[in-house]
Design a protein around this motif. Structure first.
Motif, PDB file in Angstrom:
ATOM      1  N   PRO A  57     -64.387  -6.499 -36.637  1.00  0.00           N
ATOM      2  CA  PRO A  57     -63.935  -7.794 -36.138  1.00  0.00           C
ATOM      3  C   PRO A  57     -62.417  -7.917 -36.056  1.00  0.00           C
ATOM      4  CG  PRO A  57     -65.617  -8.092 -37.817  1.00  0.00           C
ATOM      5  CD  PRO A  57     -65.267  -6.639 -37.796  1.00  0.00           C
ATOM      6  N   CYS A  58     -61.710  -7.286 -36.970  1.00  0.00           N
ATOM      7  CA  CYS A  58     -60.245  -7.330 -36.958  1.00  0.00           C
ATOM      8  C   CYS A  58     -59.709  -6.657 -35.696  1.00  0.00           C
ATOM      9  CB  CYS A  58     -59.701  -6.651 -38.205  1.00  0.00           C
ATOM     10  SG  CYS A  58     -57.903  -6.662 -38.320  1.00  0.00           S
ATOM     11  N   ASP A  59     -60.293  -5.524 -35.341  1.00  0.00           N
ATOM     12  CA  ASP A  59     -59.857  -4.815 -34.136  1.00  0.00           C
ATOM     13  C   ASP A  59     -60.176  -5.612 -32.879  1.00  0.00           C
ATOM     14  OD1 ASP A  59     -58.819  -2.729 -35.588  1.00  0.00           O
ATOM     15  OD2 ASP A  59     -60.624  -1.483 -35.409  1.00  0.00           O
ATOM     16  N   ARG A  60     -61.324  -6.276 -32.858  1.00  0.00           N
ATOM     17  CA  ARG A  60     -61.683  -7.088 -31.682  1.00  0.00           C
ATOM     18  C   ARG A  60     -60.724  -8.260 -31.523  1.00  0.00           C
ATOM     19  NH1 ARG A  60     -67.048  -5.834 -33.349  1.00  0.00           N
ATOM     20  NH2 ARG A  60     -67.136  -7.781 -34.518  1.00  0.00           N
ATOM     21  N   TRP A  61     -60.376  -8.930 -32.634  1.00  0.00           N
ATOM     22  CA  TRP A  61     -59.429 -10.041 -32.559  1.00  0.00           C
ATOM     23  C   TRP A  61     -58.048  -9.542 -32.128  1.00  0.00           C
ATOM     24  CZ3 TRP A  61     -60.485 -14.908 -32.095  1.00  0.00           C
ATOM     25  CH2 TRP A  61     -61.660 -15.428 -32.617  1.00  0.00           C
ATOM     26  N   ARG A  62     -57.668  -8.360 -32.618  1.00  0.00           N
ATOM     27  CA  ARG A  62     -56.368  -7.792 -32.248  1.00  0.00           C
ATOM     28  C   ARG A  62     -56.331  -7.440 -30.755  1.00  0.00           C
ATOM     29  NH1 ARG A  62     -55.686  -4.279 -36.288  1.00  0.00           N
ATOM     30  NH2 ARG A  62     -54.579  -5.834 -37.478  1.00  0.00           N
ATOM     31  N   GLN A  63     -57.425  -6.907 -30.223  1.00  0.00           N
ATOM     32  CA  GLN A  63     -57.497  -6.598 -28.793  1.00  0.00           C
ATOM     33  C   GLN A  63     -57.438  -7.869 -27.954  1.00  0.00           C
ATOM     34  OE1 GLN A  63     -61.073  -4.351 -28.326  1.00  0.00           O
ATOM     35  NE2 GLN A  63     -60.166  -2.438 -29.052  1.00  0.00           N
ATOM     36  N   LEU A  64     -58.159  -8.900 -28.405  1.00  0.00           N
ATOM     37  CA  LEU A  64     -58.120 -10.178 -27.690  1.00  0.00           C
ATOM     38  C   LEU A  64     -56.711 -10.755 -27.696  1.00  0.00           C
ATOM     39  CD1 LEU A  64     -59.549 -12.563 -26.272  1.00  0.00           C
ATOM     40  CD2 LEU A  64     -59.927 -13.527 -28.548  1.00  0.00           C
TER      41      LEU A  64
END
Length: 90
Positions: A57-64
């Motif tokens: 989830p951290c990587d997804r939020w960072r990509q967003l």
């Protein structure tokens, strides 16, 4: 009298000026969420959750956040260029 090209430029400017604050909010929120998740990554690993459970989830939020910042910057650049063109025309 405004020509068709000028009306299109004004329309593009309005769209860019609406997109910029919306995406700024999305980017700031996603960036804060990614920072919060990355900060809790170490403490959650100590509690029993694996680092991989928090990393996804951290990587997804960072990509967003990255995408939103890039689009926000691009829309800001478009707004500046359109204003410059409108000043030169007018």
């Amino acid at each position: 009298m405004l020509g068709t090209g000028t009306s299109a430029m004004v329309g593009l400017l309005v769209v860019a000026l609406v997109v910029v604050p919306v995406l700024f909010g999305v980017a700031a929120r996603a960036d804060a969420k990614a920072r919060r998740l990355s900060g809790s990554r170490a403490s959650d690993a100590g509690v029993g959750r694996s680092v991989a459970d928090v990393a996804g989830p951290c990587d997804r939020w960072r990509q967003l956040a990255t995408r939103a910042w890039l689009i926000c910057g691009g829309a800001s650049l478009v707004a500046v260029v359109v204003v410059g063109v409108l000043i030169c025309i007018g």
